[in-house]
Design a protein around this motif. Structure first.
Motif, PDB file in Angstrom:
ATOM      1  N   PHE A 183      19.744 -92.664  40.735  1.00  0.00           N
ATOM      2  CA  PHE A 183      17.852 -92.509  40.335  1.00  0.00           C
ATOM      3  C   PHE A 183      16.987 -93.085  39.526  1.00  0.00           C
ATOM      4  O   PHE A 183      17.694 -92.265  38.844  1.00  0.00           O
ATOM      5  CB  PHE A 183      16.856 -92.599  41.412  1.00  0.00           C
ATOM      6  CG  PHE A 183      17.228 -92.407  43.325  1.00  0.00           C
ATOM      7  CD1 PHE A 183      17.317 -93.288  44.211  1.00  0.00           C
ATOM      8  CD2 PHE A 183      17.702 -91.464  43.665  1.00  0.00           C
ATOM      9  CE1 PHE A 183      17.267 -93.061  45.103  1.00  0.00           C
ATOM     10  CE2 PHE A 183      18.115 -91.315  44.993  1.00  0.00           C
ATOM     11  CZ  PHE A 183      17.922 -92.583  45.775  1.00  0.00           C
ATOM     12  N   SER A 184      16.988 -93.538  38.850  1.00  0.00           N
ATOM     13  CA  SER A 184      16.024 -93.951  37.927  1.00  0.00           C
ATOM     14  C   SER A 184      14.990 -92.967  37.901  1.00  0.00           C
ATOM     15  O   SER A 184      14.342 -92.569  37.042  1.00  0.00           O
ATOM     16  CB  SER A 184      15.850 -95.125  36.818  1.00  0.00           C
ATOM     17  OG  SER A 184      15.043 -96.405  37.410  1.00  0.00           O
ATOM     18  N   THR A 185      14.382 -93.778  38.768  1.00  0.00           N
ATOM     19  CA  THR A 185      12.779 -92.664  39.194  1.00  0.00           C
ATOM     20  C   THR A 185      13.015 -92.880  41.119  1.00  0.00           C
ATOM     21  O   THR A 185      13.162 -93.781  41.023  1.00  0.00           O
ATOM     22  CB  THR A 185      11.549 -93.414  39.193  1.00  0.00           C
ATOM     23  OG1 THR A 185      11.756 -95.040  39.342  1.00  0.00           O
ATOM     24  CG2 THR A 185      11.314 -93.522  37.458  1.00  0.00           C
ATOM     25  N   VAL A 186      12.643 -91.328  41.810  1.00  0.00           N
ATOM     26  CA  VAL A 186      12.506 -92.300  42.945  1.00  0.00           C
ATOM     27  C   VAL A 186      10.621 -90.693  43.394  1.00  0.00           C
ATOM     28  O   VAL A 186      11.104 -90.047  43.234  1.00  0.00           O
ATOM     29  CB  VAL A 186      13.711 -91.014  43.749  1.00  0.00           C
ATOM     30  CG1 VAL A 186      14.153 -89.382  42.798  1.00  0.00           C
ATOM     31  CG2 VAL A 186      13.637 -91.105  45.301  1.00  0.00           C
ATOM     32  N   SER A 187      10.744 -90.534  44.580  1.00  0.00           N
ATOM     33  CA  SER A 187       9.293 -90.103  44.853  1.00  0.00           C
ATOM     34  C   SER A 187       9.553 -90.115  46.213  1.00  0.00           C
ATOM     35  O   SER A 187      10.099 -91.045  46.865  1.00  0.00           O
ATOM     36  CB  SER A 187       7.792 -90.331  44.170  1.00  0.00           C
ATOM     37  OG  SER A 187       7.348 -92.501  45.141  1.00  0.00           O
ATOM     38  N   VAL A 188       8.975 -89.072  47.190  1.00  0.00           N
ATOM     39  CA  VAL A 188       8.495 -89.333  48.583  1.00  0.00           C
ATOM     40  C   VAL A 188       7.056 -88.968  48.239  1.00  0.00           C
ATOM     41  O   VAL A 188       6.684 -87.888  47.756  1.00  0.00           O
ATOM     42  CB  VAL A 188       9.339 -87.916  48.162  1.00  0.00           C
ATOM     43  CG1 VAL A 188       9.417 -87.497  50.333  1.00  0.00           C
ATOM     44  CG2 VAL A 188      10.745 -88.083  48.272  1.00  0.00           C
ATOM     45  N   GLU A 189       6.422 -89.742  49.903  1.00  0.00           N
ATOM     46  CA  GLU A 189       4.808 -89.301  49.667  1.00  0.00           C
ATOM     47  C   GLU A 189       4.830 -89.372  51.481  1.00  0.00           C
ATOM     48  O   GLU A 189       5.872 -89.748  51.835  1.00  0.00           O
ATOM     49  CB  GLU A 189       4.227 -90.805  49.183  1.00  0.00           C
ATOM     50  CG  GLU A 189       3.115 -90.212  49.660  1.00  0.00           C
ATOM     51  CD  GLU A 189       2.007 -92.045  48.881  1.00  0.00           C
ATOM     52  OE1 GLU A 189       1.078 -91.951  49.508  1.00  0.00           O
ATOM     53  OE2 GLU A 189       3.319 -92.525  47.757  1.00  0.00           O
ATOM     54  N   PRO A 190       3.809 -88.860  51.649  1.00  0.00           N
ATOM     55  CA  PRO A 190       3.833 -88.663  53.310  1.00  0.00           C
ATOM     56  C   PRO A 190       2.576 -89.799  53.728  1.00  0.00           C
ATOM     57  O   PRO A 190       1.780 -89.700  53.193  1.00  0.00           O
ATOM     58  CB  PRO A 190       3.127 -87.299  53.439  1.00  0.00           C
ATOM     59  CG  PRO A 190       2.832 -86.806  52.068  1.00  0.00           C
ATOM     60  CD  PRO A 190       3.392 -87.254  51.236  1.00  0.00           C
ATOM     61  N   VAL A 191       2.941 -90.179  54.443  1.00  0.00           N
ATOM     62  CA  VAL A 191       2.195 -91.203  55.113  1.00  0.00           C
ATOM     63  C   VAL A 191       1.354 -90.444  56.332  1.00  0.00           C
ATOM     64  O   VAL A 191       2.763 -90.752  57.689  1.00  0.00           O
ATOM     65  CB  VAL A 191       2.504 -92.635  55.174  1.00  0.00           C
ATOM     66  CG1 VAL A 191       1.671 -93.815  55.870  1.00  0.00           C
ATOM     67  CG2 VAL A 191       3.375 -92.975  53.573  1.00  0.00           C
ATOM     68  N   ARG A 192       0.338 -91.384  56.616  1.00  0.00           N
ATOM     69  CA  ARG A 192      -0.457 -91.203  58.144  1.00  0.00           C
ATOM     70  C   ARG A 192       0.618 -92.411  59.188  1.00  0.00           C
ATOM     71  O   ARG A 192       0.727 -93.242  58.527  1.00  0.00           O
ATOM     72  CB  ARG A 192      -1.653 -90.897  58.641  1.00  0.00           C
ATOM     73  CG  ARG A 192      -2.143 -89.426  58.104  1.00  0.00           C
ATOM     74  CD  ARG A 192      -3.517 -89.891  58.183  1.00  0.00           C
ATOM     75  NE  ARG A 192      -4.026 -89.136  59.077  1.00  0.00           N
ATOM     76  CZ  ARG A 192      -4.863 -89.725  59.733  1.00  0.00           C
ATOM     77  NH1 ARG A 192      -6.281 -89.186  58.863  1.00  0.00           N
ATOM     78  NH2 ARG A 192      -5.242 -89.254  61.080  1.00  0.00           N
ATOM     79  N   THR A 193       0.743 -91.869  60.333  1.00  0.00           N
ATOM     80  CA  THR A 193       1.080 -93.358  61.431  1.00  0.00           C
ATOM     81  C   THR A 193       0.246 -93.171  62.285  1.00  0.00           C
ATOM     82  O   THR A 193       0.540 -94.367  63.377  1.00  0.00           O
ATOM     83  CB  THR A 193       2.952 -92.548  61.913  1.00  0.00           C
ATOM     84  OG1 THR A 193       2.914 -91.196  62.828  1.00  0.00           O
ATOM     85  CG2 THR A 193       3.393 -92.179  60.697  1.00  0.00           C
ATOM     86  N   GLY A 194      -0.729 -91.767  62.716  1.00  0.00           N
ATOM     87  CA  GLY A 194      -1.285 -91.539  64.028  1.00  0.00           C
ATOM     88  C   GLY A 194      -0.126 -91.439  65.648  1.00  0.00           C
ATOM     89  O   GLY A 194      -0.739 -91.700  65.832  1.00  0.00           O
TER      90      GLY A 194
END
Length: 679
Positions: A324-335
């Protein structure tokens, strides 16, 4: 009415008596209104010129309006250009480096902040201190003093002294003082320190119920210090996402001060968000691999309580793939409901795949091996996910070869690597001259800089065909033989050191076992066994003592039936330094090494580091033996000193050594240049 005052010596002033005539208006209202000019109904119409008196002969200069241009010609003159203005700053703002500028020198005296341990912080932020004791004039010194007054008050409040005051003064040199330096004094009076009288968190219920109070380390009686309060809030924001609350938000704190009791009521609103557990994965962007492979890299399972430390570990593992040149991990609400009343979180991986192809090269030198240059081409994602193709060429003075490798990283499990290799090599050393072709496979579970494991292992197979020169003691001459070798090598490593590349404490234990069968005029099974241990101990911040021992044996076969390339040899940069590569062990009558079936070695180093450089004195010892049991006698010793240049990928090593008990034919000095510590 008070009587009129008369100045002595002045003629008398007669005041007429008040009567009805004196109360009459001088100009009647009708006459005044008639004298006014007529006004236009248009409010935007220009003003009319004032008419001159009817009797111009009797008009005075005051009765005639002079045109503005004649009365004040400067008012109608055009404005001068900006460039014509003198922009030289006043002396109090002038650059004090100007030789023509008068410079006043001063000393700064700070009083009252030692008691609250704020003097050092004040000195680092002070305008007076920043001026280095020089100013254009006293006004500038006074201005800096006023800035430092406000600074001292802010620092006192940050320490909990909310009633603190500060004043700056300038003290002129004493009479007869030839120094001529004025003194700028900042005097602070902290007063009483304020403490917490209550700590309140306003938030919805959490699990466990005391979680918020436990992770906000503020208690009644604590000083209301900025660092203490901000640190406590930072701890809360850090620890909650580690315990199931990834969406926590801290509100604006409120501290209500009571200046009669020198206390404060602290209140912090917190929006914790839902208690969460790990759920699914999703990806977006320019993909290097899909969401399913992201789950292979994760060190947690669906349904586990959310912990952002594991998310950070996943992000590091993604970066470590090099895709990867850039990579991120982000939590997202699902309900979506999860176990134990939690809400499942989707981990969104935003990818931007980088260039998958790379070229690499290395160059090394050591006595006995000569120069070795190696170049490689790698396509890290030729077979997704993480299936790499690697082509390597070795061009050295005594070794040449080429190989092709398929390697799949994180193969079904994080840090598990599957490798298949085909190679062809030529090695020309004093011990043997060999043309070798090999096909091998290996499965390994390895340590990485992100996750250094206590226990790792590797196992695989090797099928080798080799044509080698070998000394035949029955005919007393060298001849060439061809060997077919099938091996099942395996290795286990127990690692309690603190670093893979440059350990400073701990130890390592490694066992390598390779059951093999050689075919050369018959089938001859045997085993190659090697045990190695190393230990590291820091004795100061800059000195590390390191030690290594190694012992090996090859039971089940006579030495002369064993291919020379499979025997044990001592000497060289990774063995006993001071002796040439493979120069330790038995010799043939021509003085060439023939190797043995056992080996023992030890090394001691004192690694002294200063900055990015280091010096390493060392002593090594060991030998190789014809029998299957290594001996404690006939050890050969070498000693020397090395230089290190530490980089972010490991130390570069240059070692110079000499044999302490050389044999006939051993050189006096040996040189080794490579990457990484000797062990």
């Amino acid at each position: 009415m008070a009587p009129a005052q008369q100045t002595p010596g002045a003629p008398p002033v007669e005041v007429p008596p008040a009567d009805a005539a004196t109360d009459q208006p001088i100009v009647s209202d009708a006459e005044f209104d008639a004298a006014l000019p007529a006004l236009s109904d248009d409010i935007n119409a220009p003003l009319e010129a004032m008419p001159a008196p009817a009797d111009t002969a009797q008009a005075t200069p005051d009765d005639v309006l002079t045109p503005v241009a004649q009365a004040e010609p400067d008012l109608v003159a055009p404005l001068p250009t900006l460039g014509s203005y003198d922009t030289t700053p006043p002396i109090e703002l002038a650059d004090t480096d100007d030789e023509k500028t008068v410079v006043i020198r001063y000393d700064t005296d700070v009083r009252g902040l030692d008691a609250i341990e704020a003097t050092g912080l004040f000195n680092g932020l002070s305008a007076l201190k920043e001026g280095d004791g020089e100013a254009a004039n006293a006004a500038m010194v006074a201005a800096r003093g006023r800035e430092d007054e406000a600074l001292a008050v802010r620092l006192m409040k940050s320490k909990g002294y909310y009633d603190g005051t500060a004043i700056s003064t300038i003290e002129q040199p004493a009479a007869g003082d030839t120094n001529g330096r004025i003194k700028a004094i900042v005097s602070a009076t902290p007063g009483k320190v304020y403490t917490l009288s209550s700590v309140t968190i306003t938030a919805d219920p959490v699990t466990p119920p005391d979680l918020l109070r436990r992770e906000l380390p503020l208690v009644v009686g604590d000083r209301i210090e900025a660092d203490r309060v901000q640190g406590a809030e930072a701890n809360l924001a850090l620890k909650l996402p580690q315990q199931g609350y990834p969406f926590i938000t801290l509100g604006q704190r409120d501290i209500l001060l009571d200046d009669a009791k020198w206390t404060g009521d602290y209140t912090l609103p917190v929006d914790t968000g839902p208690r969460s557990s790990f759920g699914s994965y999703s990806t977006e962007g320019k993909l290097a691999f899909d969401a399913e492979h992201v789950g292979v890299l994760a060190r947690f399972k669906q349904g586990e309580l959310y912990d952002n430390r594991k998310v950070d570990d996943l992000r590091q593992a993604l970066v470590a793939t090099g895709l990867f040149s850039t990579v991120s991990v982000e939590p997202v609400r699902t309900g979506t409901p999860g176990p134990d009343g939690t809400e499942q979180v989707n981990l969104l991986v935003r990818q931007q795949a980088g260039p998958p192809r790379s070229l690499a090269g290395s160059l090394g030198y050591s006595t006995g091996q000569g120069f070795t240059a190696e170049g490689s081409f790698t396509h890290r994602n030729a077979f997704r996910p993480e299936g790499a193709l690697i082509g390597t060429i070795i061009a050295g003075t005594q070794a040449q070869g080429a190989s092709g490798t398929f390697r799949r990283m994180n193969a079904g499990k994080r840090d598990r690597t599957v490798t298949l290799t085909a190679s062809a090599n030529h090695s020309n050393y004093d011990a043997f001259d060999a043309f070798t072709g090999t096909v091998s496979g290996r499965i390994s579970y390895d340590s990485t800089p992100i996750w250094q494991k206590k226990f790792s292992y590797a196992y695989g197979f090797e099928l080798t065909g080799t044509n080698e020169s070998v000394y035949d003691f029955s005919t007393l001459q060298r001849e060439r033989r061809t060997y077919g070798i099938f091996a099942l090598p395996g290795q286990v490593l127990f690692d309690r050191s603190d670093s893979l590349l440059n350990p400073t404490k701990g130890y390592r234990l490694k066992l390598s076992v390779s059951p093999e069968t050689a075919v050369s005029g018959g089938v001859k099974p045997y085993a190659r066994v090697l045990v190695e241990g190393s230990i590291y101990q820091a004795v100061s911040d800059s000195i590390v003592l390191a030690g290594r021992i190694r012992a090996g044996t090859i039971p089940g076969i006579d030495r002369d039936d064993l291919a020379p390339s499979r025997r044990y040899y001592g000497g060289g940069g990774g063995s006993v330094r001071g002796y040439g590569y493979q120069r330790l062990g038995p010799f043939d009558p021509n003085g060439d090494p023939v190797g043995g079936r056992s080996i023992n070695e030890f090394s001691l180093e004192a690694r002294y580091r200063f900055g990015d450089y280091g010096i390493v004195p060392f002593i090594d010892g060991g030998n190789a033996y014809e029998g299957i049991m290594p001996k404690g006698q006939d050890l050969r010793y070498g000693a020397g000193i090395g230089g290190r240049f530490y980089t972010n990928f490991g130390p570069m090593r240059v070692d110079v050594a000499t044999p302490l008990n050389p044999r006939e034919g051993d050189g006096k000095v040996a040189l080794y240049i490579s990457i990484g510590q000797a062990f």
